[in-house]
Motif scaffolding. Structure first.
Motif, PDB file in Angstrom:
ATOM      1  N   GLY A   1       0.800  -1.216   0.000  1.00  0.00           N
ATOM      2  CA  GLY A   1       0.000   0.000   0.000  1.00  0.00           C
ATOM      3  C   GLY A   1       0.830   1.262   0.000  1.00  0.00           C
ATOM      4  N   MET A   2       2.036   1.222   0.595  1.00  0.00           N
ATOM      5  CA  MET A   2       2.890   2.403   0.641  1.00  0.00           C
ATOM      6  C   MET A   2       3.700   2.580  -0.638  1.00  0.00           C
ATOM      7  N   PHE A   3       3.657   1.599  -1.526  1.00  0.00           N
ATOM      8  CA  PHE A   3       4.371   1.701  -2.806  1.00  0.00           C
ATOM      9  C   PHE A   3       3.389   1.888  -3.960  1.00  0.00           C
ATOM     10  N   THR A   4       2.424   0.993  -4.056  1.00  0.00           N
ATOM     11  CA  THR A   4       1.457   1.067  -5.161  1.00  0.00           C
ATOM     12  C   THR A   4       0.147   1.729  -4.749  1.00  0.00           C
ATOM     13  N   GLY A   5      -0.105   1.759  -3.447  1.00  0.00           N
ATOM     14  CA  GLY A   5      -1.365   2.297  -2.944  1.00  0.00           C
ATOM     15  C   GLY A   5      -2.403   1.216  -2.689  1.00  0.00           C
ATOM     16  N   TYR A   6      -2.222   0.038  -3.301  1.00  0.00           N
ATOM     17  CA  TYR A   6      -3.226  -1.020  -3.227  1.00  0.00           C
ATOM     18  C   TYR A   6      -2.795  -2.173  -2.321  1.00  0.00           C
ATOM     19  N   VAL A   7      -3.790  -2.786  -1.686  1.00  0.00           N
ATOM     20  CA  VAL A   7      -3.573  -4.003  -0.893  1.00  0.00           C
ATOM     21  C   VAL A   7      -4.590  -5.047  -1.357  1.00  0.00           C
ATOM     22  N   ASN A   8      -4.326  -6.303  -1.031  1.00  0.00           N
ATOM     23  CA  ASN A   8      -5.215  -7.381  -1.446  1.00  0.00           C
ATOM     24  C   ASN A   8      -6.568  -7.298  -0.746  1.00  0.00           C
ATOM     25  N   LYS A   9      -7.598  -7.647  -1.486  1.00  0.00           N
ATOM     26  CA  LYS A   9      -8.956  -7.635  -0.956  1.00  0.00           C
ATOM     27  C   LYS A   9      -9.084  -8.583   0.235  1.00  0.00           C
ATOM     28  N   GLU A  10      -8.443  -9.747   0.139  1.00  0.00           N
ATOM     29  CA  GLU A  10      -8.526 -10.733   1.221  1.00  0.00           C
ATOM     30  C   GLU A  10      -7.937 -10.182   2.521  1.00  0.00           C
ATOM     31  N   TYR A  11      -6.866  -9.409   2.374  1.00  0.00           N
ATOM     32  CA  TYR A  11      -6.237  -8.816   3.559  1.00  0.00           C
ATOM     33  C   TYR A  11      -7.207  -7.857   4.248  1.00  0.00           C
ATOM     34  N   VAL A  12      -7.883  -7.047   3.453  1.00  0.00           N
ATOM     35  CA  VAL A  12      -8.833  -6.077   4.009  1.00  0.00           C
ATOM     36  C   VAL A  12     -10.001  -6.796   4.670  1.00  0.00           C
ATOM     37  N   GLN A  13     -10.518  -7.826   4.009  1.00  0.00           N
ATOM     38  CA  GLN A  13     -11.627  -8.597   4.580  1.00  0.00           C
ATOM     39  C   GLN A  13     -11.241  -9.218   5.927  1.00  0.00           C
ATOM     40  N   GLU A  14     -10.025  -9.725   5.987  1.00  0.00           N
ATOM     41  CA  GLU A  14      -9.588 -10.439   7.176  1.00  0.00           C
ATOM     42  C   GLU A  14      -9.226  -9.506   8.323  1.00  0.00           C
ATOM     43  N   ARG A  15      -8.556  -8.404   8.010  1.00  0.00           N
ATOM     44  CA  ARG A  15      -7.967  -7.592   9.086  1.00  0.00           C
ATOM     45  C   ARG A  15      -8.654  -6.245   9.290  1.00  0.00           C
ATOM     46  N   HIS A  16      -9.329  -5.759   8.278  1.00  0.00           N
ATOM     47  CA  HIS A  16      -9.997  -4.455   8.373  1.00  0.00           C
ATOM     48  C   HIS A  16     -11.465  -4.620   7.980  1.00  0.00           C
ATOM     49  N   SER A  17     -12.117  -5.561   8.629  1.00  0.00           N
ATOM     50  CA  SER A  17     -13.481  -5.926   8.246  1.00  0.00           C
ATOM     51  C   SER A  17     -14.469  -4.770   8.391  1.00  0.00           C
ATOM     52  N   ILE A  18     -14.278  -3.916   9.390  1.00  0.00           N
ATOM     53  CA  ILE A  18     -15.180  -2.762   9.569  1.00  0.00           C
ATOM     54  C   ILE A  18     -15.076  -1.839   8.360  1.00  0.00           C
ATOM     55  N   TRP A  19     -13.857  -1.567   7.941  1.00  0.00           N
ATOM     56  CA  TRP A  19     -13.625  -0.713   6.770  1.00  0.00           C
ATOM     57  C   TRP A  19     -14.150  -1.393   5.506  1.00  0.00           C
ATOM     58  N   TYR A  20     -13.948  -2.709   5.404  1.00  0.00           N
ATOM     59  CA  TYR A  20     -14.399  -3.449   4.228  1.00  0.00           C
ATOM     60  C   TYR A  20     -15.918  -3.345   4.067  1.00  0.00           C
ATOM     61  N   HIS A  21     -16.663  -3.474   5.160  1.00  0.00           N
ATOM     62  CA  HIS A  21     -18.124  -3.361   5.098  1.00  0.00           C
ATOM     63  C   HIS A  21     -18.544  -1.943   4.712  1.00  0.00           C
ATOM     64  N   GLU A  22     -17.756  -0.956   5.138  1.00  0.00           N
ATOM     65  CA  GLU A  22     -18.041   0.430   4.741  1.00  0.00           C
ATOM     66  C   GLU A  22     -17.870   0.588   3.233  1.00  0.00           C
ATOM     67  N   LEU A  23     -16.804   0.000   2.694  1.00  0.00           N
ATOM     68  CA  LEU A  23     -16.555   0.064   1.252  1.00  0.00           C
ATOM     69  C   LEU A  23     -17.655  -0.651   0.473  1.00  0.00           C
ATOM     70  N   GLU A  24     -18.106  -1.772   0.996  1.00  0.00           N
ATOM     71  CA  GLU A  24     -19.206  -2.497   0.353  1.00  0.00           C
ATOM     72  C   GLU A  24     -20.459  -1.647   0.304  1.00  0.00           C
ATOM     73  N   GLY A  25     -20.737  -0.966   1.411  1.00  0.00           N
ATOM     74  CA  GLY A  25     -21.909  -0.091   1.481  1.00  0.00           C
ATOM     75  C   GLY A  25     -21.824   1.042   0.481  1.00  0.00           C
ATOM     76  N   GLN A  26     -20.621   1.600   0.303  1.00  0.00           N
ATOM     77  CA  GLN A  26     -20.427   2.680  -0.641  1.00  0.00           C
ATOM     78  C   GLN A  26     -20.636   2.191  -2.083  1.00  0.00           C
ATOM     79  N   GLU A  27     -20.206   0.978  -2.369  1.00  0.00           N
ATOM     80  CA  GLU A  27     -20.384   0.427  -3.727  1.00  0.00           C
ATOM     81  C   GLU A  27     -21.851   0.166  -4.017  1.00  0.00           C
TER      82      GLU A  27
END
Length: 223
Positions: free
Chosen positions: A192-218
């Motif tokens: 994320g600090m080089f390309t800006g992007y991280v794997n979706k699975e990582y976000v689901q597993e470790r940042h689930s609150i943020w992931y659900h927010e992103l789902e809601g926005q979509e």
């Protein structure tokens, strides 16, 4: 949702790396003014002789101090205008950080987290305090060198000591920041600090609150 999720914007990455380079150069040139390199650097690698010159290291110190000040003001203005305050510490972060670290050590599931982990928010506050301290004392050290400005010896001494203390706090913070990547789970944030992007699975597993927010926005966008 895409397989990759944008975690760090281009602005965040620029701020991170410009700050990192500026702080590193401030530490290097700051030690050069003591002067440590001329006294203790027995073998000097090619291209490093300038580190033994007080005038050059002082000039470079001022340049990178100006760069750091600029990037700090840019960072604050950018996020204030956009009302982005995800990185600011929250109540309970200390306890939550302990629980996450304990879970990583024992290899247990971590508590649900937002975009930034509690320890990341605390680390941000730590660096903000240390950098603010080094900037304020650094400005004082510059002002006292202005011709016609008279400052008492006790203030000069305290200003220098606090500046050195702030520098040590920043160095300690850098060591702890790098040591965090000893944990395998934290290494997934590096992309994320080089390309800006991280794997979706990582976000689901470790940042689930943020992931659900992103789902809601979509879902709102699709509707």
């Amino acid at each position: 949702m895409k397989m990759k999720i944008l975690r760090q914007s281009l602005s965040n990455r620029i701020v991170h790396w410009v700050s990192a380079i500026s702080i590193l150069m401030l530490i290097i040139t700051g030690f050069g003014q003591m002067p440590l390199y001329g006294r203790y650097l027995v073998v000097q690698p090619p291209g490093t002789r300038w580190l033994t010159s007080y005038e050059i290291t002082l000039y470079m110190h001022y340049i990178f101090a100006a760069v750091l000040l600029f990037i700090i003001f840019y960072h604050l203005a950018y996020h204030f205008l956009r009302k982005e305050f995800h990185i600011l510490p929250k109540k309970g972060d200390l306890k939550a950080s302990f629980e996450i670290i304990k879970a990583m050590i024992l290899r247990r599931p971590e508590p649900a987290s937002e975009k930034y982990l509690p320890e990341q928010r605390l680390a941000y506050a730590y660096f903000a305090f240390a950098i603010a301290m080094v900037v304020i004392t650094g400005i004082f050290k510059v002002i006292k060198n202005i011709q016609g400005v008279n400052v008492s010896n006790s203030l000069i001494l305290w200003g220098a000591q606090l500046h050195n203390l702030a520098t040590m706090l920043i160095i300690l913070g850098i060591i702890m920041h790098l040591a965090a990547f000893a944990f395998k789970a934290n290494r997934k944030m590096l992309s994320g600090m080089f390309t800006g992007y991280v794997n979706k699975e990582y976000v689901q597993e470790r940042h689930s609150i943020w992931y659900h927010e992103l789902e809601g926005q979509e879902e709102k966008k699709e509707n």
